[in-house]
Design a protein around this motif. Structure first.
Motif, PDB file in Angstrom:
ATOM      1  N   ARG A  89       0.827  -1.206   0.000  1.00  0.00           N
ATOM      2  CA  ARG A  89       0.000   0.000   0.000  1.00  0.00           C
ATOM      3  C   ARG A  89       0.864   1.260   0.000  1.00  0.00           C
ATOM      4  O   ARG A  89       0.538   2.258  -0.662  1.00  0.00           O
ATOM      5  CB  ARG A  89      -0.916  -0.004   1.228  1.00  0.00           C
ATOM      6  N   THR A  93       0.850   4.309  -2.600  1.00  0.00           N
ATOM      7  CA  THR A  93       0.607   5.662  -2.100  1.00  0.00           C
ATOM      8  C   THR A  93       1.741   6.593  -2.476  1.00  0.00           C
ATOM      9  O   THR A  93       1.510   7.752  -2.863  1.00  0.00           O
ATOM     10  CB  THR A  93       0.433   5.631  -0.565  1.00  0.00           C
ATOM     11  N   GLU A  96       1.393   7.479  -6.082  1.00  0.00           N
ATOM     12  CA  GLU A  96       0.302   8.433  -6.234  1.00  0.00           C
ATOM     13  C   GLU A  96       0.715   9.817  -5.738  1.00  0.00           C
ATOM     14  O   GLU A  96       0.372  10.846  -6.335  1.00  0.00           O
ATOM     15  CB  GLU A  96      -0.913   7.933  -5.455  1.00  0.00           C
ATOM     16  N   THR A 156      -3.168  12.228   0.208  1.00  0.00           N
ATOM     17  CA  THR A 156      -2.231  11.150  -0.131  1.00  0.00           C
ATOM     18  C   THR A 156      -1.010  11.190   0.773  1.00  0.00           C
ATOM     19  O   THR A 156      -0.524  10.148   1.222  1.00  0.00           O
ATOM     20  CB  THR A 156      -1.794  11.263  -1.605  1.00  0.00           C
ATOM     21  N   GLU A 159      -2.029   9.820   4.142  1.00  0.00           N
ATOM     22  CA  GLU A 159      -2.166   8.362   4.067  1.00  0.00           C
ATOM     23  C   GLU A 159      -0.810   7.683   4.093  1.00  0.00           C
ATOM     24  O   GLU A 159      -0.620   6.656   4.761  1.00  0.00           O
ATOM     25  CB  GLU A 159      -2.930   7.983   2.796  1.00  0.00           C
ATOM     26  N   ALA A 160       0.153   8.261   3.379  1.00  0.00           N
ATOM     27  CA  ALA A 160       1.507   7.697   3.366  1.00  0.00           C
ATOM     28  C   ALA A 160       2.114   7.731   4.768  1.00  0.00           C
ATOM     29  O   ALA A 160       2.751   6.761   5.208  1.00  0.00           O
ATOM     30  CB  ALA A 160       2.385   8.458   2.383  1.00  0.00           C
ATOM     31  N   THR A 163       0.472   5.058   6.908  1.00  0.00           N
ATOM     32  CA  THR A 163       0.940   3.728   6.520  1.00  0.00           C
ATOM     33  C   THR A 163       2.336   3.462   7.046  1.00  0.00           C
ATOM     34  O   THR A 163       2.639   2.360   7.529  1.00  0.00           O
ATOM     35  CB  THR A 163       0.915   3.578   4.989  1.00  0.00           C
TER      36      THR A 163
END
Length: 357
Positions: A89, A93, A96, A156, A159-160, A163
């Protein structure tokens, strides 16, 4: 006279008892000239009430150590799977994030080269009402595009970061589970060292090594890979009768399907091992039941059966295997197992003992 009859009856009973005692003595004593009738052959039977070797305290420690090791191993496997998912993931990410950063940079570059017009000047420079409306729509579209690109980039990036934090957490979880496994391994080995302190480790060195290439069908697991809790809830199909757990029944069926079809006894009333809990079975090395020390082909049969359980320990949830004065633990492999009663049953030289989770 009435008192004489009871006396005579007592004397007759005493004479009969003496005669019966003498008769038994003649049968049991060799050299009397009286032929004793040999007793009828007894059916194959399980070892006596509590002959699993060692002590109840030792077996409790081995059970706890093996369970803890298997639980930690399952948790480690789950953590490794989650780590791989998070890594995949994070790669997506990051890709992206790079793409969206490029789009924002592109918009910024265009604005720098062309110079950004203020809203009022852009609208006033229109030469007609239609142009005014076109300019207003264009400004709204550009603003919306810039705003969306910036929001996507921020989401994004967040989210990174989440993660990466989760990935760090999984790595810590893995280290914790590895430490638990090491601790459980040491617990089992210390327990065996204490039990074997005064024993001669003559059976170590591969005397019970066999071969097996058969793969068992795996026993059912929980969705997260752990072993479900089970009780002694299904009928024991062996002559021992009673109950066993579904996992013990699965292991029994799989062993028979692999060709190990000699006498087996599972449930046992009383004692401190896994038999009363329905989590253990004794597999006789000889064809007709539990006899003396297995030798020759019987010993080979026991070696191969033990090897089968070890090969399939993950599939069958094996806690430990005992065979020929040694115990196999999933955390430590083969270790000397002594402190037993010195007979074939407690030394496990006439049967392979299997305990499952």
């Amino acid at each position: 006279m009435p008192a004489v009859a009871p006396v005579r009856r007592r004397a007759a009973r005493m004479a009969a008892l003496i005669a019966a005692t003498l008769a038994l003595a003649l049968v049991a004593t060799p050299g009397t000239g009286t032929a004793a009738t040999p007793p009828a052959a007894l059916p194959a039977a399980a070892p006596s009430t509590d002959t699993e070797g060692g002590t109840p305290a030792l077996r409790a420690q081995l059970e706890a150590a093996s369970k803890g090791w298997l639980d930690a191993k399952a948790a480690l496997a789950r953590s490794v799977t989650r780590q791989q998912q998070l890594t995949d993931r994070l790669k997506k990410t990051d890709a992206e994030l790079a793409e969206r950063s490029g789009k924002v940079g592109e918009i910024a570059g265009v604005a720098y080269r062309t110079g950004r017009l203020g809203t009022v000047s852009a609208l006033l420079s229109s030469s007609s009402p239609e142009g005014f409306m076109d300019r207003a729509a264009a400004l709204e579209a550009v603003a919306s595009k810039e705003d969306r690109a910036l929001r996507d980039l921020t989401a994004t990036r967040d989210e990174a970061n989440r993660t990466r934090a989760a990935l760090d957490g999984e790595i810590k979880e893995q280290r914790k589970q590895v430490a638990v496994m090491a601790k459980r391994k040491q617990q089992a080995e210390r327990a065996l060292e204490v039990a074997n302190a005064n024993a001669v480790n003559s059976s170590a060195g591969g005397s019970n090594r066999g071969t097996s290439t058969a793969n068992a069908d795996p026993a059912p697991r929980n969705p997260d890979g752990s072993w479900p809790k089970e009780s002694c809830s299904v009928n024991d199909p062996t002559p021992a009768s009673g109950c066993i757990t579904p996992r013990a029944l699965h292991a029994l069926k799989q062993a028979k399907a692999a060709g190990f079809t000699r006498y087996v006894s599972c449930h046992r009333n009383g004692g401190s091992g896994e038999h009363p809990k329905g989590r253990a079975c004794d597999f006789a090395a000889q064809k007709n039941g539990f006899g003396g020390d297995a030798t020759g082909g019987d010993k080979t049969y026991g070696n191969n059966l033990a090897a089968y359980f070890i090969r399939n320990s993950d599939r069958l949830a094996v806690l430990y295997v005992i065979w020929y004065r040694q115990i196999w633990l999933p955390s430590s492999g083969w270790k000397s197992y002594s402190g037993a009663g010195g007979d074939p049953s407690s030394d496990h030289t006439n049967h392979v003992h299997l305990s499952v989770y």
